[in-house]
Design an enzyme around this catalytic site. Structure first.
Site, PDB file in Angstrom:
ATOM      1  N   SER A 129       0.795  -1.223   0.000  1.00  0.00           N
ATOM      2  CA  SER A 129       0.000   0.000   0.000  1.00  0.00           C
ATOM      3  C   SER A 129       0.829   1.276   0.000  1.00  0.00           C
ATOM      4  O   SER A 129       0.348   2.327  -0.426  1.00  0.00           O
ATOM      5  CB  SER A 129      -0.944   0.015   1.209  1.00  0.00           C
ATOM      6  OG  SER A 129      -0.221  -0.099   2.418  1.00  0.00           O
ATOM      7  N   HIS A 177      -0.729   6.479   5.974  1.00  0.00           N
ATOM      8  CA  HIS A 177      -0.189   6.193   4.649  1.00  0.00           C
ATOM      9  C   HIS A 177       0.271   7.484   3.976  1.00  0.00           C
ATOM     10  O   HIS A 177      -0.082   8.582   4.420  1.00  0.00           O
ATOM     11  CB  HIS A 177      -1.222   5.483   3.777  1.00  0.00           C
ATOM     12  CG  HIS A 177      -1.286   4.003   4.015  1.00  0.00           C
ATOM     13  ND1 HIS A 177      -1.968   3.465   5.083  1.00  0.00           N
ATOM     14  CD2 HIS A 177      -0.738   2.955   3.339  1.00  0.00           C
ATOM     15  CE1 HIS A 177      -1.836   2.148   5.062  1.00  0.00           C
ATOM     16  NE2 HIS A 177      -1.097   1.812   4.018  1.00  0.00           N
TER      17      HIS A 177
END
Length: 281
Positions: free
Chosen positions: A43, A264
């Protein structure tokens, strides 16, 4: 058989000195041979701006249209760009699902992998939970080093041969490709943190920074041993999840205020990683 990307880059670099070609990226796009680029990983390679996330109908993998591979592709303008990055991927998933995107004609491969193998998501959740009852201490470090053995360091060590296997698989499927292995952006500041905005206890911030540094170091060592290029975006400070100014963040916190996935890379973070890789090439 087309020449490896490394030789093509060397040739275009010499040409740029002779003819004052403005950038390496533009020189690559003018090469007569087509450039084939495959992006692989988890990711931290697949996600970007949350509003651009989409699910690959063939694999169920979540990706973004502005992740660092896509931004790099915009700069390099390859003739073929295949993004098989997948949120949640581990090394086994790369071996089982992503290698098939490679061919003997692949020129460039980027790879970010290893964080999920050591349990990044579970570590963040556990340390966040532990911080609620001891925000000034180091409960997470105590948990993972009980008995005198650092469990997270052991996980990093156990992931090293898995990285080796992935790199060997890439080399087998794309024998002439330039392989660029990309580490992980810094998540936390060097000290203190910003509890409860990012719920990590003050005493655990240096410990978890050490874990991330250890992960990036191991990945870099395995990349070098395999003859790949390593790009480490994790050493720069001042752009972590604790930044007060949102536009300085390269990593979002657990409660996003930007259009990014929790914990993230932000759009700015992915753009920075793409620039690092382009500069390296």
């Amino acid at each position: 058989m087309r020449s490896p990307l490394r030789l093509a880059l060397a040739a275009t670099g010499l040409l740029s000195m002779l003819l004052a070609v403005p950038t390496t990226a533009s020189a690559i796009t003018e090469d007569e041979e087509p450039l084939e680029y495959v992006a692989m990983g988890d990711s931290y390679a697949s996600l970007g701006t949350a509003s651009t996330h989409y699910t690959d109908p063939a694999t169920g993998c979540v990706r973004a249209t502005d992740n660092y591979p896509s931004r790099l592709a915009e700069e390099l303008a390859p003739d073929t760009f295949v993004d098989v990055t997948c949120a949640g991927a581990v090394t086994g998933g790369v071996l089982n699902s992503q290698l098939s995107a490679l061919t003997p004609d692949t020129d460039l491969v980027t790879l970010t992998i290893g964080g999920n193998d050591i349990g990044f998501g579970a570590i963040a959740a556990t340390c966040g939970s532990d911080s609620l009852t001891n925000p000034l201490g180091s409960p997470c470090e105590q948990r993972f080093t009980t008995g005198g053995t650092d469990q997270l360091a052991a996980r990093i060590g156990a992931t090293a041969p898995k990285i080796d296997a992935v790199l060997a698989g890439i080399r087998e499927h794309a024998p002439h490709a330039e392989i660029v292995v990309v580490g992980y952006l810094r998540i936390l500041p060097p000290a203190l943190g910003c509890w409860p905005v990012v719920p990590i206890s003050v005493g655990d911030v240096p410990y978890l920074n050490g874990v991330q540094r250890g992960l990036n170091t191991m990945i870099g060592e395995r990349a070098t041993a395999a003859g790949a290029t390593f790009v480490n975006p994790g050493e720069t400070t001042g752009h972590d999840a604790c930044q007060l100014l949102p536009w300085r963040k390269w990593i979002e916190g657990p409660f996003p205020i930007l259009d990014a996935a929790p914990m993230h890379p932000t759009a700015a973070g992915q753009a920075h990683v793409a620039d690092l890789v382009a500069d390296t090439l």
